[in-house]
Scaffold this active site. Structure first.
Site, PDB file in Angstrom:
ATOM      1  N   TYR A 168      65.861  35.691  43.155  1.00 18.75           N
ATOM      2  CA  TYR A 168      64.536  36.296  43.318  1.00 18.75           C
ATOM      3  C   TYR A 168      63.585  35.875  42.198  1.00 18.75           C
ATOM      4  O   TYR A 168      63.902  35.984  41.013  1.00 18.75           O
ATOM      5  CB  TYR A 168      64.687  37.812  43.329  1.00 18.75           C
ATOM      6  CG  TYR A 168      63.477  38.581  43.787  1.00 18.75           C
ATOM      7  CD1 TYR A 168      63.099  38.596  45.115  1.00 18.75           C
ATOM      8  CD2 TYR A 168      62.723  39.322  42.883  1.00 18.75           C
ATOM      9  CE1 TYR A 168      62.002  39.328  45.554  1.00 18.75           C
ATOM     10  CE2 TYR A 168      61.621  40.060  43.300  1.00 18.75           C
ATOM     11  CZ  TYR A 168      61.265  40.058  44.645  1.00 18.75           C
ATOM     12  OH  TYR A 168      60.174  40.787  45.059  1.00 18.75           O
ATOM     13  N   ASP A 180      76.798  46.104  37.618  1.00 15.47           N
ATOM     14  CA  ASP A 180      75.553  45.507  38.108  1.00 15.47           C
ATOM     15  C   ASP A 180      74.617  46.594  38.620  1.00 15.47           C
ATOM     16  O   ASP A 180      74.892  47.238  39.640  1.00 15.47           O
ATOM     17  CB  ASP A 180      75.881  44.504  39.218  1.00 15.47           C
ATOM     18  CG  ASP A 180      74.687  43.665  39.653  1.00 15.47           C
ATOM     19  OD1 ASP A 180      73.544  44.025  39.313  1.00 15.47           O
ATOM     20  OD2 ASP A 180      74.916  42.643  40.335  1.00 15.47           O
ATOM     21  N   SER A 240      72.562  36.333  43.932  1.00 13.02           N
ATOM     22  CA  SER A 240      71.563  37.377  44.078  1.00 13.02           C
ATOM     23  C   SER A 240      70.793  37.158  45.386  1.00 13.02           C
ATOM     24  O   SER A 240      71.382  37.169  46.456  1.00 13.02           O
ATOM     25  CB  SER A 240      70.655  37.401  42.852  1.00 13.02           C
ATOM     26  OG  SER A 240      69.891  38.582  42.832  1.00 13.02           O
ATOM     27  N   GLN A 241      69.468  36.934  45.314  1.00 16.14           N
ATOM     28  CA  GLN A 241      68.732  36.651  46.543  1.00 16.14           C
ATOM     29  C   GLN A 241      69.331  35.445  47.263  1.00 16.14           C
ATOM     30  O   GLN A 241      69.467  35.441  48.496  1.00 16.14           O
ATOM     31  CB  GLN A 241      67.261  36.379  46.241  1.00 16.14           C
ATOM     32  CG  GLN A 241      66.454  35.969  47.461  1.00 16.14           C
ATOM     33  CD  GLN A 241      65.023  35.630  47.110  1.00 16.14           C
ATOM     34  OE1 GLN A 241      64.115  36.416  47.366  1.00 16.14           O
ATOM     35  NE2 GLN A 241      64.797  34.469  46.524  1.00 16.14           N
ATOM     36  N   HIS A 255      74.538  41.908  36.298  1.00 15.24           N
ATOM     37  CA  HIS A 255      74.102  41.030  37.383  1.00 15.24           C
ATOM     38  C   HIS A 255      74.405  39.553  37.119  1.00 15.24           C
ATOM     39  O   HIS A 255      74.298  38.745  38.031  1.00 15.24           O
ATOM     40  CB  HIS A 255      72.604  41.230  37.640  1.00 15.24           C
ATOM     41  CG  HIS A 255      72.127  40.677  38.934  1.00 15.24           C
ATOM     42  ND1 HIS A 255      72.753  40.944  40.140  1.00 15.24           N
ATOM     43  CD2 HIS A 255      71.099  39.847  39.238  1.00 15.24           C
ATOM     44  CE1 HIS A 255      72.122  40.317  41.116  1.00 15.24           C
ATOM     45  NE2 HIS A 255      71.125  39.643  40.597  1.00 15.24           N
TER      46      HIS A 255
END
Length: 325
Positions: free
Chosen positions: A92, A274, A188-189, A303
């Site tokens: 992201y 996370d 992540s994204q 994360h």
């Protein structure tokens, strides 16, 4: 960040209710069929950055609605046959940056296609693709989580996930890439996008999804107040009357619903501390995933997950599912 989510034994059995609407599959079939009406228009332009061991191509292709999407293709300079390819999606706020930001997979001998993220690329790596080239937009600072959120047709991630599917088509269009050995990957994204593609394509060799975002929205937006999920919570704090409408939109883009349709071999990772992509949301997708799967658990990590250690796990996984000949 201390442990804040479920204990590991509960995570391992956590199976949230799927939220897919009755027309989930027809919505995505229609979206992808509409996009297929536009020529892919693959362009691979060799560039000179001075790298000694990798050839780099500045790439573009037609994504959602035929809109132009940028990227990089990195090929090991010494190659004798068609290569398996990792198609990678970005976290992201990041964009494609420079080729030297992405040298790992090609260093291990794999073709590596990095897809730029429309509209993003102003937070940590720069991007070069506007969300919609026809309206003069340029990459912007986040957030994107509520852009068009009152309808699945207008929601930002409809466009981005469609781009991600088309990036696989782009990799398959290159003559030096083995079209049957495509692995989608991201963190992540990017991990959420990899899951979406895995649920929408049935011809992938594998999936690498690290600490994936865009999973189990309902739990995430109630459990944490960290970006990017908190963009949705902040929106609903003001637009109170839209909660049901927003939840319905998000159901078309939730990783748990894609995971329940995905069958390619997959490697997941999770950080148990996370607070960006909570462990339960990751396990929600993992436990619904239909293909052969592995999870790497990083008990004391946030994360960042397994960091550079996990890169070695990804390479081990690649050697297992798409070995270099």
């Amino acid at each position: 960040m201390p442990l804040f989510d479920m204990p590991l034994p509960e995570l391992e059995t956590y199976l949230p209710k799927l939220t897919a609407q009755a027309d989930f599959d027809s919505f995505w079939n229609s979206t992808l069929n509409d996009t297929q009406q536009h020529d892919l228009n693959p362009i691979f332009t060799e560039t000179t950055f001075g790298y000694a061991t990798v050839d780099v191509f500045d790439v573009s292709f037609s994504g959602f609605a035929g809109q132009s999407i940028k990227g990089w293709l990195l090929l090991p300079r010494h190659r004798d046959d068609s290569l398996p390819c990792v198609v990678e999606y970005i976290g992201y706020g990041g964009g494609r940056g420079y080729p030297h930001d992405w040298l790992i997979f090609s260093a291990f001998g794999y073709a590596h296609l990095v897809m730029d993220t429309r509209g993003q690329g102003s937070r940590w790596l720069h991007g070069d693709t506007p969300d919609n080239a026809s309206d003069g937009q340029t990459p912007q600072y986040p957030g994107f989580m509520t852009r068009g959120i009152l309808s699945p047709e207008s929601y930002y991630y409809r466009r981005l996930m469609t781009d991600a599917v088309r990036a696989v088509d782009l990799a398959q269009a290159h003559p030096e890439i083995d079209s049957k050995r495509i692995v989608v990957a991201g963190g992540s994204q990017g991990g959420g996008l990899a899951l979406a593609v895995a649920g929408l394509r049935d011809n992938l060799a594998g999936v690498i999804t690290n600490v994936p975002f865009l999973c189990n929205f309902e739990r995430a937006i109630h459990l944490i107040d960290t970006a990017p999920y908190n963009e949705i919570a902040h929106y609903l704090k003001i637009h109170r009357q839209t909660i049901t409408q927003v939840e319905q939109t998000l159901s078309y883009f939730d990783g748990i619903n894609f995971a329940s349709r995905a069958t390619a071999p997959a490697l997941f990772s999770v950080g148990l501390m996370d607070d960006v992509c909570p462990p339960s949301t990751v396990y929600g997708a993992y436990n619904h995933y239909q293909g052969k799967k592995e999870m790497r658990v990083y008990e004391f990590n946030n994360h960042e997950g397994g960091g550079s250690h996990h890169i070695l796990e990804q390479i081990r996984f690649l050697h297992q599912i798409v070995p270099l000949s």
